[in-house]
Design a protein around this motif. Sequence first.
Motif, short mmCIF file in Angstrom:
data_model
loop_
_atom_site.label_atom_id
_atom_site.label_comp_id
_atom_site.label_asym_id
_atom_site.label_seq_id
_atom_site.Cartn_x
_atom_site.Cartn_y
_atom_site.Cartn_z
N ALA A 1 0.78 -1.22 -0.14
CA ALA A 1 -0.02 -0.06 -0.09
C ALA A 1 0.87 1.09 -0.07
N ARG A 2 1.91 1.27 0.60
CA ARG A 2 2.80 2.52 1.03
C ARG A 2 3.64 2.74 -0.52
N CYS B 1 8.16 3.99 -10.40
CA CYS B 1 7.42 2.58 -10.67
C CYS B 1 8.06 1.35 -9.83
N LEU B 2 7.94 1.68 -8.33
CA LEU B 2 8.38 0.76 -7.30
C LEU B 2 7.66 -0.40 -7.38
N VAL B 3 6.21 -0.50 -7.75
CA VAL B 3 5.52 -1.49 -7.45
C VAL B 3 5.92 -2.45 -8.58
N GLU B 4 6.05 -1.82 -9.93
CA GLU B 4 6.48 -2.60 -11.21
C GLU B 4 7.98 -3.23 -10.68
N THR B 5 8.76 -2.62 -10.19
CA THR B 5 10.23 -3.07 -9.94
C THR B 5 9.97 -4.29 -8.97
N LEU B 6 9.14 -4.01 -7.97
CA LEU B 6 9.33 -5.36 -7.24
C LEU B 6 8.59 -6.56 -7.77
N GLU C 1 13.09 0.96 1.36
CA GLU C 1 13.18 2.05 2.32
C GLU C 1 11.74 2.65 2.35
N VAL C 2 11.13 2.98 1.32
CA VAL C 2 9.78 3.53 1.34
C VAL C 2 8.71 2.52 1.75
#
Length: 545
Positions: free
Chosen positions: A471-472, A483-488, A521-522
């Motif tokens: 969610a964060r 695009c941190l979600v796509e990176t994960l 981190e985020v």
Amino acid sequence: MTARPRTGLVRVLEDLGATLLDLVCGDPGRAGSIGGVVIHDPLDQPELPRQAIVLGIGVQTRDEVIRLLAELGGRGAAALVVRAPAPSGADVAAAADGAGVALLALTRGASWAQLAAMLRSILAEGDIGEPGAQTLGGMPSGDLFTLANAVAALLDAPVTIEDRSSRVLAFSGRQDEADSSRVETILGRQVPERFIRLLEDRGVFRALYRSDEPVHVPPPEAGTDTFNQPRVAVAVRAGDELLGSIWAAVREPLSPERNRALREAAKLVALHMLRLRAGADVERRLRADLVGTALEGGPGAAEALSRLRLTGGPGIVLALAPLDLPSAAPSAEFQARRAIEQQRLADAFAMHLSAVHPRATAAMVGDVAYGILPWHHDPDRAEERATRVAAEFLERVGDRLHPLIGVGPTAADAAGLPRSRDGADRALRVLRGNGGTRRVAGLSDVHVEALLLELRDLTAERGHLPTGPLARLMAYDAEHATCLVETLRAWFEAFGDVTAASAAMYVHHNTFRYRLRRLAEVGGIDLADPDARFAAMLQLRLLPP
């Protein structure tokens, strides 16, 4: 001689409802057996047989319809037919209910003569006498091959009867007298594409469909790979609706007498094609009702299986449907064309299954074609065999609609068919959700994916939103256009291989490593913790596509 029950109004609507007639108001079930068909004449009222169908030719206004309904109710009629659009409303419905007479509308463009002939053909099935083939114009009803031979005798030329898509519905004898292109057409039961393009370019279809007169088609120039014998063709119509065409391979232009004979033959062919189509529609609806009842289970399932000639032994359910449409709303014309193609696909599916097992059946139930395949040998391998049968069918029909087939688990008896259908539905849903990357699968092949889809449904139903690290990350991406979600997701799909994951996202591996540290981190997620990884992976899989 034996007496057979006469036809009722419900049966008439079942046969002609999808072709010529629409029920406007009234209860067709109130009518008993139909006594005959009568044309309404306001200047000379004919004697009505009991429970007659009255053709209200020229009856148009609301007042005329209401008055005639009341009059026919007193004379024991079953139904009044007027030309569409028929008057409707509370007053018309009240008049129909009060008189006990159903109000029907004849489709625009269809002729009254065709309707009268079709009605008398249907009603003749219940006449006193030995059961036998009904006739239209002296020919067995719906027997287009007999009719093609009769037309060929009239014209002294080999004949084909084709539908609107140039598929051969029937052909006469003496085809060896025609050229090689006709033989190719007969063998393939379809006019070859190169001939269709040639006729379109020469404007033959345009001339054919704009006129009721026969069209003479001379052969093209010598040396082209087409036909070398002249043709004469005439359109087959039911009112304004084009049903198909008749094609004769002739040696010379037809005489005026034979041209007239061909034009008249087209009218008779139209009646037979309408009767054939109506009968096919009824058969499809009946089979769909029986298949649907059998797959739902319950008290009517045993009788439905009996009428389908299924013994209730081991069997397996297959679910066939095309790949989902794109999100953009398609046009009504596209949807209608797609529905027709889906029905043809379902008919081909039924034929394919019946070749595997003589008692197999298939029918459209909603937007899915369900097949029931009996299996009495080695039930443990039934799903494997059914998957192979499905793959063979998909290989034959090609990619036009990109059809997909889900295969359910084996049902030991009739009571297990609903469970097998549920499994086939779940497998089909997974195939559709994967964009058609796989075309056939059994539930055992995609069980985990099916469970994830159901869990996604449950979370959506309960309004559960992503929580914790995911969610964060989603909130951060939305605020900062990252695009941190796509990176994960890419890291998970590459099983932690940074080189493969960065290549999938088209970034340098150092950039990818930076994004990976940043998302940890985020999001506050410990990627070394297996429980944290599993929670994030599961939430990612449950996100709507």
